[in-house]
Design an enzyme around this catalytic site. Structure first.
Site, PDB file in Angstrom:
ATOM      1  CE1 TYR A 121       6.667   5.282  36.380  1.00  0.00           C
ATOM      2  CE2 TYR A 121       4.440   4.282  36.030  1.00  0.00           C
ATOM      3  CZ  TYR A 121       5.270   5.364  36.192  1.00  0.00           C
ATOM      4  OH  TYR A 121       4.693   6.590  36.438  1.00  0.00           O
ATOM      5  CG  HIS A 122       8.899  -2.049  31.702  1.00  0.00           C
ATOM      6  ND1 HIS A 122       8.260  -1.812  30.767  1.00  0.00           N
ATOM      7  CD2 HIS A 122       7.772  -2.122  33.009  1.00  0.00           C
ATOM      8  CE1 HIS A 122       7.039  -2.089  31.024  1.00  0.00           C
ATOM      9  NE2 HIS A 122       6.623  -2.088  32.032  1.00  0.00           N
TER      10      HIS A 122
END
Length: 552
Positions: free
Chosen positions: A467-468
């Site tokens: 989730y970057h």
């Protein structure tokens, strides 16, 4: 409705800019589509798996089928709430490596080298090691963003650090200080047992000022006149209206929504915009391109003793943990449980770390599903600098349509070798003497998964986003055709329009992205206010003296 500065997005960077601009006396209006961040599920660090999986707080995006990952659609959470993704993330605080920012500068982001950004990290931090070591000369102690360390009481948490040292890696007292490389305790954006999001650190103080306001609305596009941004078209309470910016419009809507808004506003690849019937205001082919992320795997072990957090994974014990937190902000609910980890290099010849570990003293997925085997532990591991690149594009000219997100994960052949190395190096750490009292057997991938082909099949089926997402409006020099913003975060080709969030990263940084996203907001605020940048800090970070010939 109007203000000097209209900011789209009350996320990590947007909140920081709102506070700094309001502090300087400017009128600021922040547009946020999400609602309140008040509530135990979002403020309790130990409940971190809940908000990320709640439609109330998340935009609900997912990728296109990923060809190299068995055509799976991966979820792409982005915070739709005050505080943005800092209100739903895992709270792990990582500045990034000095080499990341020096690379930014080399790629045309002039003024964004490590010596340029380090003073902004110090300005924003209020750091407390909690008695677990650290590097105070490299840290900030009076900023709005509280950063702390969990108590590290679980024996498995320390076992990971001990095992890393036994495997031959450095023990680093502070991976956000002089030396990132090594294993050690982790930092988190937690203050006195509570999630310390950008909303708590910046937005709430900003809203106490009469010159800063927040409205709940859905941004549709930036309005322009004669190549100049004039405001933002929003939908609010069922009506479409224009919020005017007297000075500038600033996009800080995430690496997914910021490029989407640019394209809906006529700023992006001309052919793509025309294909959707959108008038071209500025042909910027880099908008939506250069999409990057960190992929990771969970290497899970079954534990031979009941020492993991699994004993709390039932309704009565969760109730006890929640009650402790609600009454006193103490207990397991006051920590994100990511209390140790590390950064290592995959091989000799890599100058600075390219693998990250998050250690967790339970075998559990990010969606909250515990391993069926019961007691266990795991390391989240993945490469830091994948060579794969994706894109964010429009599905249609309708602002209500989700964008098309294609990361093209694992599309570069080097990524497969890097991921196999991650798995094998993690197994080596788990095989050290420090884990001998606790190790039972490997749950995932499983001891029988050994060959390159077997590991590749496991990666294709189980790799998940960390989730970057970032990079979709890359910062660079004004004459760089693929750059979207210049080094002062001005959108190239449109006056009075800025963009400042993780979209502008030329390349993804080491570790979790909340800290560098907030730093971008802090530094962009000085550019917006036309203030001189903070003086450079030329402190020299540690680099392994034998990096060219040794992996550790």
């Amino acid at each position: 409705m109007q203000a000097d500065y209209v900011i789209v997005g009350a996320g990590s960077a947007g909140c920081a800019m709102a506070w700094r601009l309001a502090e300087a006396g400017s009128s600021v209006l922040v547009i946020e589509h999400g609602g309140s961040d008040i509530g135990p599920f979002i403020q309790m660090p130990g409940a971190l798996s809940y908000p990320m999986n709640m439609a109330r707080y998340d935009w609900g995006y997912s990728t296109e089928p990923e060809p190299k990952l068995n055509n799976r659609r991966l979820v792409t959470p982005r915070g739709k709430v005050i505080g943005g993704s800092s209100s739903i993330n895992g709270m792990v605080y990582v500045r990034g490596h000095a080499g990341d920012f020096d690379h930014w500068a080399e790629q045309g982001a002039d003024g964004w080298s490590y010596s340029d950004v380090l003073p902004y990290y110090k300005r924003m931090e209020n750091w407390d090691s909690g008695g677990r070591g650290g590097d105070p000369e490299w840290r900030g102690r009076s900023g709005p963003l509280h950063v702390s360390r969990g108590p590290g009481r679980n024996p498995l948490t320390q076992a990971f650090i001990d095992a890393g040292v036994q495997a031959g890696y450095q023990m680093t007292p502070d991976y956000n200080g002089q030396q990132q490389e090594g294993v050690g305790p982790f930092d988190a954006t937690i203050k006195q047992g509570r999630r310390w999001s950008a909303a708590n650190a910046y937005m709430r103080p900003a809203l106490k000022r009469k010159n800063c306001n927040l409205i709940n609305a859905f941004a549709r596009k930036v309005t322009t006149e004669n190549g100049r941004a004039t405001g933002v078209e929003v939908e609010r309470k069922g009506r479409v209206e224009i919020i005017r910016a007297n000075r500038e419009v600033i996009l800080a809507a995430s690496s997914i929504n910021s490029p989407k808004l640019l394209m809906l506003s006529g700023i992006g690849p001309a052919a793509h915009l025309r294909a959707h019937g959108i008038d071209v205001i500025a042909d910027r082919p880099g908008v939506g391109q250069n999409l990057q992320d960190h992929l990771e795997l969970y290497i899970q072990m079954a534990a031979s003793k009941p020492v993991s957090l699994y004993k709390y994974w039932n309704i009565p014990m969760k109730g006890w943990v929640g009650t402790q937190w609600l009454l006193a902000k103490l207990g397991l609910g006051a920590s994100n449980q990511f209390e140790s980890g590390g950064f290592i290099r995959s091989r000799a010849g890599v100058r600075y770390p390219d693998i990250q570990f998050h250690f967790l003293p339970i075998a559990v997925r990010y969606d909250g599903q515990a391993a069926a085997e019961g007691h266990g532990y795991q390391a989240h591991v993945g490469p830091m600098r994948s060579k794969s690149r994706g894109q964010v594009t429009l599905n249609s000219a309708d602002p209500n349509d989700a964008p098309k997100i294609a990361f093209n994960y694992m599309s570069h052949p080097d990524d497969w070798q890097d991921f196999r190395t991650c798995i094998r190096l993690t197994r080596e750490i788990f095989g050290q003497e420090a884990f001998a009292p606790y190790a039972k057997h490997e749950i995932q991938p499983g001891a029988e998964v050994q060959t390159d082909a077997q590991l590749d099949a496991f990666i294709a089926e189980h790799a998940e986003s960390a989730y970057h997402p970032c990079g979709t409006a890359r910062m660079g020099r004004a004459d760089d055709t693929m750059a979207v913003v210049d080094p002062e975060t001005r959108v190239i080709g449109v006056d009075n329009l800025r963009l400042a969030d993780s979209s502008i990263f030329p390349r993804i940084t080491n570790g979790n992205l909340n800290a560098p996203s907030i730093m971008v907001g802090e530094k962009a605020a000085d550019h917006i206010l036309d203030k001189p940048p903070l003086p450079k800090d030329n402190a020299r970070p540690w680099v392994h003296p034998n990096w060219e010939t040794q992996q550790r």
